[in-house]
Design a protein around this motif. Structure first.
Motif, mmCIF file in Angstrom:
data_model
loop_
_atom_site.group_PDB
_atom_site.id
_atom_site.type_symbol
_atom_site.label_atom_id
_atom_site.label_comp_id
_atom_site.label_asym_id
_atom_site.label_seq_id
_atom_site.Cartn_x
_atom_site.Cartn_y
_atom_site.Cartn_z
ATOM 1 N N MET A 157 22.901 33.072 25.622
ATOM 2 C CA MET A 157 22.505 31.713 25.261
ATOM 3 C C MET A 157 23.197 31.277 23.986
ATOM 4 N N SER A 158 23.282 29.965 23.821
ATOM 5 C CA SER A 158 23.840 29.431 22.584
ATOM 6 C C SER A 158 22.742 29.288 21.544
ATOM 7 N N ASP A 159 23.155 29.065 20.291
ATOM 8 C CA ASP A 159 22.178 28.888 19.214
ATOM 9 C C ASP A 159 21.309 27.652 19.462
ATOM 10 N N ARG A 160 21.882 26.618 20.026
ATOM 11 C CA ARG A 160 21.114 25.383 20.273
ATOM 12 C C ARG A 160 20.033 25.616 21.310
ATOM 13 N N VAL A 187 18.560 28.474 21.975
ATOM 14 C CA VAL A 187 17.512 29.301 21.355
ATOM 15 C C VAL A 187 16.615 28.448 20.471
ATOM 16 N N GLY A 188 17.207 27.553 19.676
ATOM 17 C CA GLY A 188 16.404 26.674 18.828
ATOM 18 C C GLY A 188 15.486 25.783 19.643
ATOM 19 N N THR A 189 15.998 25.251 20.766
ATOM 20 C CA THR A 189 15.166 24.400 21.634
ATOM 21 C C THR A 189 13.998 25.192 22.204
ATOM 22 N N ALA A 190 14.273 26.414 22.676
ATOM 23 C CA ALA A 190 13.209 27.244 23.245
ATOM 24 C C ALA A 190 12.169 27.606 22.174
ATOM 25 N N LEU A 210 9.943 24.629 21.606
ATOM 26 C CA LEU A 210 9.069 24.450 22.760
ATOM 27 C C LEU A 210 7.893 25.426 22.711
ATOM 28 N N LEU A 211 8.152 26.690 22.311
ATOM 29 C CA LEU A 211 7.064 27.659 22.198
ATOM 30 C C LEU A 211 6.051 27.230 21.152
ATOM 31 N N GLU A 212 6.512 26.693 20.021
ATOM 32 C CA GLU A 212 5.605 26.233 18.992
ATOM 33 C C GLU A 212 4.788 25.025 19.471
ATOM 34 N N LYS A 213 5.420 24.112 20.250
ATOM 35 C CA LYS A 213 4.677 22.968 20.770
ATOM 36 C C LYS A 213 3.589 23.404 21.740
ATOM 37 N N LEU A 214 3.876 24.440 22.536
ATOM 38 C CA LEU A 214 2.906 24.932 23.515
ATOM 39 C C LEU A 214 1.840 25.822 22.873
#
Length: 372
Positions: free
Chosen positions: A1-4, A6-9, A12-16
Motif C-alpha cells: 500500500m501507499s502512504d496515502r 494507510v493514512g486513509t485507513a 477511517l478506523l478512528e472514525k469507526l
C-alpha cells in the motif's frame, strides 16, 4: 500500500471507533535527542505516534449474569416418594458415613524470619526505586500498590540480590549497565503499570547479564587480599625485627665475651702512676747510671725506651722487678725464672729464662736482640 492509503485507513478506523491516538508524534528536543542517544545508542530526531486498537461503544454492551450453583436447578425434581424401588432402596441401604475433612500428614513447619540485613537492604531498595508507599502505611511493611515488603524480599532472594553480593550503589551501576547492554530504556515510575513487577523484570535482566562475581564480591575479595597482604607483611616485619634483635644480642654477647676474655688475660695495674714513674726512674738509673738520659746518644735513648716498654709488659704479665743497680743490670723474676738485661757499650745483653714468653714480650726481646 501507499502512504496515502494507510493514512486513509487509519482515519477511517478512528472514525469507526476502532482505534485511538494515545500520543501524537513530534520532533524531539535537543535534551530528548541526547537522552535517546544514551538509551539506545543511535541518533533519533523524531518520535512516531502511539495508537491503540479499541472496541466500539456499541459492541461493549454485554449482559452479565451469574451461573447457578452446582446441583441447584429451577425445575421441580421428579417425586419418587411412591416409587417402590426407591422405597426398597431406602430401607435396605446402609447410611452414608459422615464426611470428614482430610488432615494434612505433614504440617507446615513455621517459617523462620528473614535476616535483618536483607530486610534493611530491601527497604533501602524500596525507597530508592520508588517501591515504598508514599502515604502512611496501613500495615507494617506496606509497599506501593498494597504490596508487602516480604514480596520484595522474595524477589531479591530469587535473583540472588543479597547484601553480601550487592550494595545499593553497585546494584544501581550494574543494573544500568545491564539495561544499556540490552538496549532497554528506563521508565519513570508514573509510566509503570506495576512498579514491583517491573523491578522484578529488571532484576531478571540483571541476573541474565551478570556472569561470575559481582562488583561487590570483587571488592570484598580484593579487600580480603589486601588485608591478608598487610597481615603477611606485618608478620614478615616482626620476624625480621626478631632476627635483627637476635643478631644484635648475639653480637653484644660476643663483644662482651671478647672483652671479658681480653681483660682476664691482662693483669690490671697494681701500682699508681706515681709509683710507676718511680719504677721507671729506677730502671733508667740502673741501666745508664746517675747521669741524665738526654746527655747520651739518640740510639741509647731509643734502646732505654724499648727496655722501659718491655718493663711495663713484664709487670703486667706478673713479673717482679729485681734490679741490681750496683752492677747496672735490670732483672725481673717470675717464680724461679729470671730475665736479665745489661747494657755493654750501648748494646743490650739479654739473658732469657727457659720458658715460653707471651707474644708481646717475646717480640720486644727479639727486637732488643736485633739491636745488639
Amino acid at each position: 500500500m501507499s502512504d496515502r492509503t494507510v493514512g486513509t485507513a487509519r482515519r477511517l478506523l478512528e472514525k469507526l471507533g476502532l482505534a485511538v491516538t494515545v500520543v501524537m508524534g513530534r520532533h524531539l528536543s535537543p535534551a530528548e535527542r541526547r537522552q535517546a542517544k544514551r538509551s539506545h545508542g543511535s541518533y533519533q530526531e523524531a518520535a512516531a505516534s502511539v495508537r491503540a486498537m479499541t472496541i466500539p461503544e456499541s459492541a461493549r454492551i454485554v449482559e452479565s449474569f451469574h451461573l447457578p450453583r452446582s446441583g441447584s436447578v429451577l425445575e421441580e425434581p421428579h417425586d419418587q416418594r411412591w416409587s417402590p424401588t426407591r422405597a426398597r432402596a431406602r430401607e435396605t441401604a446402609a447410611p452414608r458415613p459422615k464426611l470428614r475433612r482430610k488432615s494434612r500428614s505433614h504440617p507446615d513447619s513455621p517459617r523462620s524470619p528473614r535476616p535483618i540485613a536483607l530486610q534493611e537492604f530491601a527497604w533501602r531498595i524500596a525507597r530508592n526505586y520508588g517501591l515504598h508507599s508514599s502515604g502512611a502505611p496501613t500495615t507494617p511493611g506496606a509497599l506501593y500498590g498494597g504490596r508487602h515488603i516480604g514480596q520484595l524480599c522474595n524477589i531479591l532472594e530469587r535473583y540472588q540480590v543479597t547484601p553480601d553480593r550487592y550494595t545499593l550503589e553497585t546494584l544501581r551501576a550494574e543494573l544500568d549497565e545491564a539495561l544499556a547492554a540490552a538496549r532497554i530504556r528506563p521508565l519513570d515510575n508514573g509510566d509503570k503499570r506495576d512498579r514491583l513487577a517491573h523491578f522484578a523484570w529488571m532484576l531478571g535482566k540483571l541476573h541474565t547479564f551478570t556472569k561470575g562475581e559481582t562488583r561487590r564480591e570483587r571488592q570484598l575479595r580484593e579487600q580480603e587480599a589486601r588485608v591478608k597482604a598487610r597481615i603477611l607483611a606485618a608478620q614478615q616485619a616482626q620476624v625480621k625485627a626478631a632476627q635483627e634483635a637476635a643478631a644484635l644480642d648475639a653480637a653484644a654477647t660476643a663483644r662482651a665475651a671478647f672483652f671479658a676474655d681480653h681483660r682476664s688475660r691482662l693483669r690490671p695495674r697494681a701500682t699508681s702512676p706515681a709509683s710507676r714513674t718511680a719504677a721507671v726512674k729506677i730502671l733508667v738509673t740502673t741501666l745508664i747510671g746517675s747521669g741524665a738520659l738526654h746527655q747520651h746518644t739518640r740510639e741509647l735513648q731509643q734502646l732505654v725506651g724499648d727496655i722501659t716498654l718491655l718493663d711495663r709488659d713484664l709487670i703486667n704479665a706478673g713479673w717482679t722487678p729485681a734490679h741490681e743497680r750496683s752492677d747496672r743490670r735490670a732483672c725481673w723474676t717470675h717464680g724461679e725464672h729470671t730475665l736479665t738485661i745489661q747494657l755493654r757499650n750501648e748494646h743490650p745483653h739479654v739473658v732469657m729464662p727457659l720458658l715460653d714468653l707471651p707474644e708481646p714480650i717475646a717480640a720486644r726481646i727479639q727486637s732488643l736482640h736485633a739491636s745488639q
